[in-house]
Design an enzyme around this catalytic site. Sequence first.
Site, PDB file in Angstrom:
ATOM      1  CG  HIS A 114     -15.485  28.621  36.384  1.00 26.26           C
ATOM      2  ND1 HIS A 114     -14.261  28.126  36.800  1.00 26.26           N
ATOM      3  CD2 HIS A 114     -16.182  28.909  37.512  1.00 26.26           C
ATOM      4  CE1 HIS A 114     -14.229  28.094  38.122  1.00 26.26           C
ATOM      5  NE2 HIS A 114     -15.372  28.566  38.582  1.00 26.26           N
ATOM      6  CG  ASN A 116     -13.194  30.289  41.583  1.00 32.09           C
ATOM      7  OD1 ASN A 116     -12.593  30.217  42.656  1.00 32.09           O
ATOM      8  ND2 ASN A 116     -13.154  29.319  40.693  1.00 32.09           N
ATOM      9  CB  VAL A 117     -10.432  35.390  43.088  1.00 28.13           C
ATOM     10  CG1 VAL A 117      -9.368  35.675  44.146  1.00 28.13           C
ATOM     11  CG2 VAL A 117      -9.835  35.539  41.695  1.00 28.13           C
ATOM     12  NE  ARG A 118     -11.699  27.981  46.167  1.00 29.63           N
ATOM     13  CZ  ARG A 118     -11.400  27.617  44.924  1.00 29.63           C
ATOM     14  NH1 ARG A 118     -11.839  28.334  43.913  1.00 29.63           N
ATOM     15  NH2 ARG A 118     -10.680  26.531  44.698  1.00 29.63           N
ATOM     16  CG  HIS A 153      -3.918  27.847  27.160  1.00 31.94           C
ATOM     17  ND1 HIS A 153      -3.959  27.305  28.416  1.00 31.94           N
ATOM     18  CD2 HIS A 153      -4.856  27.191  26.428  1.00 31.94           C
ATOM     19  CE1 HIS A 153      -4.859  26.334  28.448  1.00 31.94           C
ATOM     20  NE2 HIS A 153      -5.424  26.250  27.262  1.00 31.94           N
ATOM     21  CG  HIS A 183     -18.749  10.533  35.281  1.00 30.50           C
ATOM     22  ND1 HIS A 183     -18.513  11.642  36.069  1.00 30.50           N
ATOM     23  CD2 HIS A 183     -19.696  10.897  34.392  1.00 30.50           C
ATOM     24  CE1 HIS A 183     -19.303  12.629  35.675  1.00 30.50           C
ATOM     25  NE2 HIS A 183     -20.026  12.202  34.653  1.00 30.50           N
ATOM     26  N   GLY A 266     -24.219  24.627  54.004  1.00 28.74           N
ATOM     27  CA  GLY A 266     -25.533  25.236  54.161  1.00 28.74           C
ATOM     28  C   GLY A 266     -25.652  26.570  53.478  1.00 28.74           C
ATOM     29  N   GLY A 267     -24.911  26.748  52.393  1.00 28.51           N
ATOM     30  CA  GLY A 267     -24.936  28.009  51.665  1.00 28.51           C
ATOM     31  C   GLY A 267     -26.240  28.231  50.925  1.00 28.51           C
ATOM     32  NE  ARG A 268     -29.958  34.002  48.473  1.00 26.99           N
ATOM     33  CZ  ARG A 268     -30.271  34.357  47.226  1.00 26.99           C
ATOM     34  NH1 ARG A 268     -29.398  34.142  46.245  1.00 26.99           N
ATOM     35  NH2 ARG A 268     -31.429  34.912  46.948  1.00 26.99           N
TER      36      ARG A 268
END
Length: 320
Positions: A114, A116-118, A153, A183, A266-268
């Site tokens: 995985h 991501n960049v945001r 790494h 959990h 409320g995203g897609r």
Amino acid sequence: MPEQPDAAAVLAYLRELQDRLTRALETLDGAATFEEDAWERPAAGESLAGGGRTRVLRDGAAFEQAGINFSHVTGGRLPPSATAQRPELAGRAFEAMGVSLVAHPRNPYAPTSHANVRFLNAAAAGVEPVWWFGGGFDLTPYYGFEDDCVHWHRTARAACEPFGPDAHPRFKRWCDDYFFIKHRNEPRGIGGLFFDDLNGWGFERCFAFSRSVGDHYLPAYLPLVERRRSLAYGRREREFQLYRRGRYVEFNLVYDRGTLFGLQSGGRTESILMSLPPQVRFEYGWRPRPGTPEARLYDYFLKPRDWLAPGATAPDDGGD
């Protein structure tokens, strides 16, 4: 005067990053291509508006499924997941953009990954905008290989090296802490890098770091798939892969901030949940048999450690 964010530059980088990731995964797979689902949502009051490009590869030679999302949206009110650590921002309008990728290989010996960049910019009348970057990459193996862990790494460390000696330890530790399934009392995988709410270095340096993380994902991950994609496997390995994918589903639906942000704002839905694996298996109370490669994943690989420290790895005992 505080340094102002250049959202247009971030947007251009993210679009290019999605295209680059798409080409690389298609080339590695060699059989399947990504299908693009471009979407747009018009503005309506405080509701989410904007658009994006969801790309999904299915039934490939190397990847059972891979998805690469790009989105650029605005909203009238930040969702609770974005203000949990910053309650003073509750009620602000926002602009959010990002690229996220999840790759689920077909071969159980090849790890899921995985990345991501945001970027998020929260505005309010009469006050300075508050912005931050987030992202990272992490690895979820089903069968552990020490040289894969070290390579992963080592590349993560290289992404951090221009940003000071404290950057890699800080963001590696944050990744270990974040991708922990509370959990289950176990990590999702072997970690990597994770950062959020990053703005303390100023815009240009934070943006440079985010680019470095995005640019180092492919050299970190592609060699691992190339090494493992052709290894022979049978029903036992496939069933274990499907079982461990269940942990991936649990984390994403219960804890993942990106998933929660998308759903709460409320995203897609189809784009948000494209990270989930195409097939998964749940089994009540299952435990691996001691001494097996499946048990070694739990006993050795799913333990936070400094994989780059001298003596951090041990000879492979093989299992049965």
